[in-house]
Design a protein around this motif. Sequence first.
Motif: not given
Length: 218
Positions: A34-59
């Motif tokens: 998709e030629k770029g990084l969208s956090i909402p799109r990444l969450a959608e592809r992984l099937g999680v909420r965006q807030s879930s990322f911040y248990k694993h990464v800082t940003g």
Amino acid sequence: MQTSEQTSRMGRPKTPRLSRKAIGREALALFEEEKGLSIPRLAERLGVRQSSFYKHVTGRQEIIELARGSLVDRVRVPGPGTNEAGPDDLDTAIRRIFESLRKAYAQVPALLPELLTQPVSHPAALALYDRFAAIFLNAGVPEQLVLPTLETLDSAAIGASLDAITMESAWSINEEDRPSYPNLSAAQTAAATSQVDRFAFLADVLSAGLRAAINGGT
């Protein structure tokens, strides 16, 4: 009757739904497809909420670095020379490492500008460059020139990968304007009639420059 501990164990998935490796792998796929990084799109592809990322990464920056780590898995690390003389000579080492980086970078051009904005910190990436450093040391590169060599090769590989997908020719001269640029026009005509592998040429230039630096005692 089940205890609360048993219920908790039964309700817990056998494997984590989200991990740093999964984030990096999917972020890399997002750049590739998709030629770029969208956090909402990444969450959608992984099937999680965006807030879930911040248990694993800082940003975002850390997600980019995780994508770099996944890209490293695609880099074919050149092995030592197989001839009886021992390790690869300097010219061969330059060509092999440059080509291995260029081929990996060419798969995800959208990620490359992001990689240029932050230092390498992913353990897999650091391990890869450590192996490259060992190859150069074995090929006779002085220790103080190893990092400049790696940085130059990396930048050249990124530039070559971007150049390969952005345009067929870097020069656009209208026919009626050619007399105004006689030397450049003649060079363009010569290049068109006598094809040169630009990537091999660039590797040769890098190799010659490094050899001159070594012989000059830089």
